[in-house]
Motif scaffolding. Sequence first.
Motif, short mmCIF file in Angstrom:
data_model
loop_
_atom_site.label_atom_id
_atom_site.label_comp_id
_atom_site.label_asym_id
_atom_site.label_seq_id
_atom_site.Cartn_x
_atom_site.Cartn_y
_atom_site.Cartn_z
N SER A 20 2.28 13.03 -5.20
CA SER A 20 3.45 12.69 -4.40
C SER A 20 3.15 11.37 -3.70
CB SER A 20 3.74 13.78 -3.38
OG SER A 20 4.81 13.41 -2.52
N LEU A 21 4.07 10.39 -3.78
CA LEU A 21 3.82 9.05 -3.27
C LEU A 21 4.81 8.68 -2.16
CD1 LEU A 21 1.61 7.08 -4.52
CD2 LEU A 21 2.27 8.98 -6.00
N THR A 22 4.29 8.02 -1.14
CA THR A 22 5.11 7.51 -0.05
C THR A 22 4.68 6.07 0.26
OG1 THR A 22 5.25 9.72 0.93
CG2 THR A 22 5.88 7.87 2.31
N PRO A 23 5.60 5.09 0.26
CA PRO A 23 6.99 5.20 -0.20
C PRO A 23 7.06 5.37 -1.72
CG PRO A 23 6.44 2.93 0.32
CD PRO A 23 5.26 3.74 0.74
N SER A 76 0.84 -1.19 0.00
CA SER A 76 0.00 0.00 0.00
C SER A 76 0.88 1.24 0.00
CB SER A 76 -0.93 0.01 1.22
OG SER A 76 -0.19 0.06 2.42
N PHE A 77 0.38 2.29 -0.66
CA PHE A 77 1.12 3.54 -0.81
C PHE A 77 0.19 4.69 -0.49
CE2 PHE A 77 3.07 0.35 -3.41
CZ PHE A 77 4.44 0.59 -3.33
N GLN A 78 0.76 5.75 0.04
CA GLN A 78 -0.01 6.95 0.37
C GLN A 78 0.27 8.02 -0.68
OE1 GLN A 78 -2.06 7.00 3.19
NE2 GLN A 78 -2.95 8.86 2.29
N MET A 79 -0.79 8.55 -1.25
CA MET A 79 -0.65 9.58 -2.28
C MET A 79 -1.25 10.88 -1.79
SD MET A 79 -1.77 9.53 -6.31
CE MET A 79 -3.51 9.93 -6.22
#
Length: 334
Positions: free
Chosen positions: A306-309, A209-212
């Motif tokens: 913008s994506l994390t990670p 999973s990624f946070q945008m």
Amino acid sequence: MLIDRIWYTSRHPLSFLLRPLSWLFAALGTLRRALFRTGLKESVRLPVPVIVVGNITAGGTGKTPLTIYLAKNLQALGYHPGIISRGYGGKAKAPLCVSSETDPRLSGDEPILLARASKVPVYVFKDRAAAGLALLAAHPEVDVLLCDDGLQHYRLQRDLELCVVDGARGFGNGALIPAGPLREPVTRLGKLDAVIVNGAGLPVEHAHSFQMSLVPGDFYSLVGAAPTLWHGLRVAAVCGIGNPARFFNSLKALGIVFTEHAFPDHHLFSADDLPDADVIVVTEKDAVKLAALADVRIWVLPVSASLTPDLASWLSNKLALIAQPLASRVQKNT
């Protein structure tokens, strides 16, 4: 809008009245997937890796800025991506190459924004497999395809599936269309390669999973006017996107005071749609359709993902594992 109240209100009475149609929608979806799985309906394998960027809910979740992010970052990593899309609302009768000058009535609005922002080849057609074949024929250097909003387009075989989820709205009442916003059950997430949550507020359990977040850029004039101060001016925010609240909230976070004017997603604007205001702020997606009006009052707010990670690096590692020589890829006839 009534549909939003039905979909995003717990136990709305109209949602329960629509449940039988949701069951029919689910049955038809199950049948369609089974037809492709058993080979009774033909699917197409393209000779390069295909990455699908989609969602399981109706309405905007942020697929377009994510696709732009992926195209730009894959280029930076040495790939030569291309983008294919259905071109929602477009009237193309055959695979169409899209540029910043394409008529949105032919291609739809989002593909023009994709072509303008990503600088990679973009082709649209209702048959995304045919669009992919046309793109690869015209651009043999392309070595990976991004399929915008094709999670439920099973005619096109895919190597990786990415799903964007709205962190604020989530899955609504959890029901399938038309009783709720779901195109597929939430259990579908477990079969995906990665889940990208756009915005805070929704915890999603997934192995990848990624946070945008969408980062606002600098306002620019639709007609190239010089920057000016808006203090004391009447400002109106106009948009025709799947989730207008996201755009309005972004403007509020910037401290802008404005009146809200929301239109249906993919709305084709005319001069009569523009409110009486000194300044009109719009999304880049809507600017595509407003360009022909050449109204000096219109200012555009760009956003970037913008994506994390780092999603692009993760994706590059996955591509390295699945990449095969072109000669070994099996392509079925269309």
